[in-house]
Each structure stands twice: as C-alpha cells, then as structure tokens.
Design an enzyme around this catalytic site. Structure first.
Site, mmCIF file in Angstrom:
data_model
loop_
_atom_site.group_PDB
_atom_site.id
_atom_site.type_symbol
_atom_site.label_atom_id
_atom_site.label_comp_id
_atom_site.label_asym_id
_atom_site.label_seq_id
_atom_site.Cartn_x
_atom_site.Cartn_y
_atom_site.Cartn_z
ATOM 1 N N CYS A 1 2.473 -4.162 6.702
ATOM 2 C CA CYS A 1 2.848 -4.675 5.759
ATOM 3 C C CYS A 1 4.046 -3.614 4.992
ATOM 4 C CB CYS A 1 1.616 -3.913 5.304
ATOM 5 S SG CYS A 1 -0.503 -3.772 5.999
ATOM 6 N N HIS B 1 1.030 -1.069 0.122
ATOM 7 C CA HIS B 1 0.151 -0.189 -0.286
ATOM 8 C C HIS B 1 0.668 0.933 0.354
ATOM 9 C CE1 HIS B 1 1.087 0.743 4.412
ATOM 10 N NE2 HIS B 1 0.343 -0.158 4.645
#
Length: 205
Positions: free
Chosen positions: A181, A155
């Site tokens: 992430c 992301h």
C-alpha cells in the site's frame, strides 16, 4: 648630588618599568577579554545551530502527524483533469493538475522490494475509516483503494490492533516499508479519503 641623581634615575626607571608592566598587563587583559568574547559568540552560534538541528530532527520525526506541505490542500473541483501520481523512486505522491504541474506533494512510503506497490494506471475505488489485518498485525486509518477493491490502498501510517499509531513504522515515511500500500501522513491520508473522488486516475511508476 650624583647619588641623588642616581636615586632619581632609579626611581624613574622603576616607575617606567611599572608603567610598561601595567601596559603589557592591560594589553594582555584586553586580548584575553577579546578571545573570551569570541569564544562566547562561537558557543552561542554553536548552541543556535544545535537547537536548529534538533528542531529539524524533531520535525522530521513528527512529520507523520502533519500535512506534508505548509499550504492548503487543493480544491479539486477547480481541476477537472486532476490525477494522482505515485513515485516509487521519490517516495512521494504528487497531486497533479492534469497539465503536469504539481498541486500538492505528499511524503509517502510504498511497498518493499519483497512486497512492491504495483506499477501501472489505476483508479480510485472504495474507501473506509479504518481497518486491521491480523495476518500482518497492522492496521491504518483513512484508507482509499486504488486497486483490487481494498487490496492496494492509500492510508495513514500503520496502527496496532488497539488502533494506536506505530511510531517506529510511522518514522519510515520516505522509505519503501509497506506491504504494497501507499502510506501517507495522517492528515494527507484523511484528505485523500475525504476529498479525492471515485474514479480519479492513479499513476504508479
């Protein structure tokens, strides 16, 4: 006659001394001018170096806003065996052509040692435009899941609850700074989100 010759000699001597004096002054003036020119050149060089260093620093601080490379993103339709490799050591994401050559290299930030990005072989799953996690008080744009259906993602750099990018966190690209992430620059995250197909292999090592 002798007095006259003496007077002439004195006058000549004075003239010579004056001429020599002017010569010395002229030489010293030229030396001073040369030194001043050299100092001016050095100052100009130093100013150029400083300006270049500031530009590099500014570019580095703003790298999260731009694609990681100054070339087009690859057309994955031309590379049926392409896959993504995430290097925790390098803090980079490599778009591979399937034959161990890099098509594109992205700056990244993986999980901290306390909350590491899992290593292994995974595959691209679901994706979305944006999210916000109240527990971590962070969100992001252009998320693309590669493990546990929305838990571990590629992301953008983080956003706050209002959707504004957190520049303090954005500047941490290249460091292990996420909750697990893989953070990317805004354009890189958008490209992964819109161009990488479901099922593409992701290798984290």
């Amino acid at each position: 006659m002798i007095k006259k010759n003496v007077t002439i000699s004195i006058i000549v001597g004075v003239v010579v001394l004056i001429a020599v004096g002017f010569g010395i002054i002229s030489v010293n003036a030229k030396k001073a001018e040369s030194v001043a020119v050299e100092q001016r050149i050095e100052k100009q060089k130093a100013a150029k170096i400083h300006k270049k260093e500031l530009a590099i620093k500014k570019e580095k601080l703003n790298q999260w806003k731009h694609p990681s490379e100054k070339k087009d993103y690859p057309d994955l339709d031309k590379y049926k065996d392409a896959y993504i490799e995430v290097s925790i050591e390098d803090q980079k994401v490599y778009i591979k052509d399937g034959k161990d050559s890099n098509l594109y290299i992205m700056n990244a930030a993986t999980g901290t040692k306390e909350s590491p990005t899992p290593k292994g072989v995974f595959h691209i799953q679901n994706r979305g435009d944006s999210f916000y996690n109240p527990e971590s008080k962070e969100g992001a744009n252009y998320w693309t899941s590669f493990k546990d259906l929305g838990v571990y993602l590629f992301h953008s750099v983080p956003t706050d609850k209002e959707g504004k990018y957190d520049e303090n966190e954005a500047h941490k690209l290249g460091e292990r700074s996420s909750h697990g992430c893989v953070r990317l620059t805004i354009p890189d995250a958008k490209w992964v989100n819109t161009s990488v197909p479901d099922g593409m292999k992701v290798v984290v090592k």
